[in-house]
Motif scaffolding. Structure first.
Motif, mmCIF file in Angstrom:
data_model
loop_
_atom_site.group_PDB
_atom_site.id
_atom_site.type_symbol
_atom_site.label_atom_id
_atom_site.label_comp_id
_atom_site.label_asym_id
_atom_site.label_seq_id
_atom_site.Cartn_x
_atom_site.Cartn_y
_atom_site.Cartn_z
ATOM 1 N N ALA A 139 9.650 3.936 40.958
ATOM 2 C CA ALA A 139 9.670 4.636 42.251
ATOM 3 C C ALA A 139 10.109 6.089 42.109
ATOM 4 C CB ALA A 139 10.584 3.905 43.228
ATOM 5 N N HIS A 140 10.917 6.378 41.086
ATOM 6 C CA HIS A 140 11.384 7.746 40.861
ATOM 7 C C HIS A 140 10.421 8.558 40.002
ATOM 8 C CE1 HIS A 140 15.207 6.469 42.584
ATOM 9 N NE2 HIS A 140 15.452 7.751 42.732
ATOM 10 N N GLY A 141 9.293 7.970 39.629
ATOM 11 C CA GLY A 141 8.272 8.736 38.922
ATOM 12 C C GLY A 141 7.989 8.332 37.493
ATOM 13 N N ALA A 142 8.605 7.259 36.998
ATOM 14 C CA ALA A 142 8.265 6.783 35.655
ATOM 15 C C ALA A 142 6.847 6.219 35.689
ATOM 16 C CB ALA A 142 9.247 5.720 35.187
ATOM 17 N N ASP A 143 6.122 6.417 34.606
ATOM 18 C CA ASP A 143 4.758 5.898 34.520
ATOM 19 C C ASP A 143 4.713 4.502 33.909
ATOM 20 O OD1 ASP A 143 3.101 8.327 35.342
ATOM 21 O OD2 ASP A 143 4.425 9.162 33.819
ATOM 22 N N GLU A 144 5.636 4.228 32.998
ATOM 23 C CA GLU A 144 5.684 2.941 32.306
ATOM 24 C C GLU A 144 7.130 2.582 32.024
ATOM 25 O OE1 GLU A 144 3.307 0.832 31.646
ATOM 26 O OE2 GLU A 144 1.529 2.041 32.033
ATOM 27 N N TYR A 145 7.333 1.339 31.602
ATOM 28 C CA TYR A 145 8.668 0.841 31.299
ATOM 29 C C TYR A 145 8.575 -0.058 30.074
ATOM 30 C CZ TYR A 145 13.453 -0.552 32.385
ATOM 31 O OH TYR A 145 14.815 -0.738 32.345
ATOM 32 N N ILE A 146 9.419 0.194 29.077
ATOM 33 C CA ILE A 146 9.466 -0.609 27.855
ATOM 34 C C ILE A 146 10.881 -1.130 27.684
ATOM 35 C CG2 ILE A 146 9.294 -0.564 25.341
ATOM 36 C CD1 ILE A 146 7.245 1.672 25.589
ATOM 37 N N MET A 147 10.966 -2.408 27.348
ATOM 38 C CA MET A 147 12.280 -3.000 27.076
ATOM 39 C C MET A 147 12.708 -2.707 25.646
ATOM 40 S SD MET A 147 13.292 -4.666 29.765
ATOM 41 C CE MET A 147 14.582 -5.554 28.938
ATOM 42 N N LYS A 148 13.996 -2.444 25.460
ATOM 43 C CA LYS A 148 14.555 -2.348 24.113
ATOM 44 C C LYS A 148 14.925 -3.744 23.651
ATOM 45 C CE LYS A 148 16.703 2.215 24.314
ATOM 46 N NZ LYS A 148 17.994 2.899 24.304
ATOM 47 N N PRO A 149 14.788 -4.054 22.397
ATOM 48 C CA PRO A 149 14.208 -3.207 21.354
ATOM 49 C C PRO A 149 12.680 -3.181 21.479
ATOM 50 C CG PRO A 149 14.792 -5.326 20.423
ATOM 51 C CD PRO A 149 15.236 -5.340 21.869
ATOM 52 N N PHE A 150 12.090 -2.064 21.107
ATOM 53 C CA PHE A 150 10.637 -1.911 21.176
ATOM 54 C C PHE A 150 10.089 -1.724 19.763
ATOM 55 C CE2 PHE A 150 12.672 2.178 21.988
ATOM 56 C CZ PHE A 150 12.100 2.977 21.009
ATOM 57 N N ASP A 151 8.769 -1.868 19.649
ATOM 58 C CA ASP A 151 8.123 -1.661 18.355
ATOM 59 C C ASP A 151 6.887 -0.786 18.542
ATOM 60 O OD1 ASP A 151 6.073 -3.312 19.347
ATOM 61 O OD2 ASP A 151 6.753 -5.060 18.231
ATOM 62 N N GLY A 152 6.230 -0.502 17.434
ATOM 63 C CA GLY A 152 5.067 0.377 17.471
ATOM 64 C C GLY A 152 3.933 -0.142 18.312
ATOM 65 N N ASP A 153 3.731 -1.461 18.315
ATOM 66 C CA ASP A 153 2.623 -2.032 19.088
ATOM 67 C C ASP A 153 2.799 -1.801 20.587
ATOM 68 O OD1 ASP A 153 1.402 -2.928 16.773
ATOM 69 O OD2 ASP A 153 2.226 -4.959 16.938
ATOM 70 N N ILE A 154 4.003 -2.025 21.093
ATOM 71 C CA ILE A 154 4.219 -1.856 22.534
ATOM 72 C C ILE A 154 4.173 -0.379 22.927
ATOM 73 C CG2 ILE A 154 6.763 -1.872 22.485
ATOM 74 C CD1 ILE A 154 4.570 -3.412 25.238
ATOM 75 N N VAL A 155 4.711 0.502 22.083
ATOM 76 C CA VAL A 155 4.641 1.942 22.374
ATOM 77 C C VAL A 155 3.177 2.394 22.396
ATOM 78 C CG1 VAL A 155 5.247 4.254 21.565
ATOM 79 C CG2 VAL A 155 6.953 2.424 21.496
ATOM 80 N N ALA A 156 2.405 1.967 21.399
ATOM 81 C CA ALA A 156 0.986 2.327 21.352
ATOM 82 C C ALA A 156 0.245 1.789 22.570
ATOM 83 C CB ALA A 156 0.355 1.799 20.062
ATOM 84 N N TYR A 157 0.544 0.559 22.960
ATOM 85 C CA TYR A 157 -0.111 -0.046 24.115
ATOM 86 C C TYR A 157 0.181 0.745 25.395
ATOM 87 C CZ TYR A 157 -1.248 -3.426 27.750
ATOM 88 O OH TYR A 157 -1.773 -4.031 28.875
ATOM 89 N N LYS A 158 1.452 1.060 25.619
ATOM 90 C CA LYS A 158 1.843 1.768 26.849
ATOM 91 C C LYS A 158 1.265 3.188 26.871
ATOM 92 C CE LYS A 158 4.352 -1.385 28.899
ATOM 93 N NZ LYS A 158 4.165 -1.842 30.257
ATOM 94 N N LEU A 159 1.307 3.890 25.740
ATOM 95 C CA LEU A 159 0.747 5.241 25.697
ATOM 96 C C LEU A 159 -0.775 5.207 25.822
ATOM 97 C CD1 LEU A 159 3.008 6.927 22.995
ATOM 98 C CD2 LEU A 159 3.106 7.227 25.479
ATOM 99 N N GLY A 160 -1.371 4.150 25.277
ATOM 100 C CA GLY A 160 -2.819 3.984 25.444
ATOM 101 C C GLY A 160 -3.202 3.740 26.888
ATOM 102 N N GLN A 161 -2.417 2.915 27.578
ATOM 103 C CA GLN A 161 -2.680 2.661 29.001
ATOM 104 C C GLN A 161 -2.552 3.947 29.815
ATOM 105 O OE1 GLN A 161 -0.139 -0.697 30.297
ATOM 106 N NE2 GLN A 161 -2.109 -1.702 30.656
ATOM 107 N N ALA A 162 -1.682 4.841 29.365
ATOM 108 C CA ALA A 162 -1.472 6.110 30.076
ATOM 109 C C ALA A 162 -2.516 7.157 29.692
ATOM 110 C CB ALA A 162 -0.067 6.629 29.781
ATOM 111 N N GLY A 163 -3.427 6.795 28.781
ATOM 112 C CA GLY A 163 -4.500 7.714 28.403
ATOM 113 C C GLY A 163 -4.130 8.715 27.329
ATOM 114 N N LEU A 164 -3.049 8.476 26.617
ATOM 115 C CA LEU A 164 -2.624 9.436 25.595
ATOM 116 C C LEU A 164 -3.071 9.053 24.180
ATOM 117 C CD1 LEU A 164 0.948 10.300 26.878
ATOM 118 C CD2 LEU A 164 -1.108 11.724 26.976
ATOM 119 N N LEU A 165 -3.676 7.891 24.026
ATOM 120 C CA LEU A 165 -4.181 7.476 22.697
ATOM 121 C C LEU A 165 -5.664 7.170 22.791
ATOM 122 C CD1 LEU A 165 -1.378 5.101 21.393
ATOM 123 C CD2 LEU A 165 -1.828 7.458 20.729
#
Length: 121
Positions: free
Chosen positions: A95-121
Motif C-alpha cells: 500500500a505504501h508503494g512496494a512493487d513486490e515482497y520477498i521473505m528472508k531468507p531469499f535465494d537467486g531463484d526468487i529474486v530473479a522471479y520477482k524482478l522478472g515479474q516486474a519487467g527488469l529481466l
C-alpha cells in the motif's frame, strides 16, 4: 546495465544480494539504512531497490514513503525483503508503494522471479 540498490543494515545480507544481482547482470550499490539509500537515490536513481523493513535511522517503510515523494521516485521497482510474514504487514508495504515482497531468507531463484515479474529481466 540496470542498477539495483540493496538497502539492509546487515552486511551479510547485502553481500548475498549483491552476488545474486551481479549474476543477474545488475550493477549494484549498497546502503545500510533508509537515510543512506535516500541520499543515494537523490544522486542516481536506480532501476530497482531491494529494501529491508527493520533498519536503524530510517526503516524501509519510511524510506519507501520518502522515495515515492522524490522527483523520479515513482520509477524504481521496489522489492521489500523482510522476515515479516504477517499478511497485514505485507499489505502495508504494498500500500505504501512496494512493487513486490520477498521473505528472508531469499535465494537467486526468487529474486530473479520477482524482478522478472516486474519487467527488469
Amino acid at each position: 546495465m540496470k542498477m539495483c540498490l540493496v538497502v539492509d543494515d546487515s552486511r551479510v545480507v547485502r553481500k548475498v544480494a549483491r552476488r545474486i544481482l551481479e549474476a543477474l547482470e545488475f550493477e549494484t550499490a549498497e546502503a545500510c539504512d533508509g537515510m543512506e539509500a535516500l541520499a543515494f537515490c537523490r544522486t542516481a536513481m536506480p532501476d530497482a531497490i531491494l529494501v529491508d523493513w527493520s533498519m536503524p535511522n530510517m526503516d524501509g517503510l519510511e524510506f519507501l514513503t520518502s522515495l515515492r515523494n522524490e522527483p523520479g521516485g515513482e520509477q524504481p521497482v521496489v522489492v521489500f525483503c523482510a522476515a515479516e510474514n504477517d499478511p497485514e504487514r505485507i499489505a502495508e508495504a504494498l500500500a505504501h508503494g512496494a512493487d513486490e515482497y520477498i521473505m528472508k531468507p531469499f535465494d537467486g531463484d526468487i529474486v530473479a522471479y520477482k524482478l522478472g515479474q516486474a519487467g527488469l529481466l
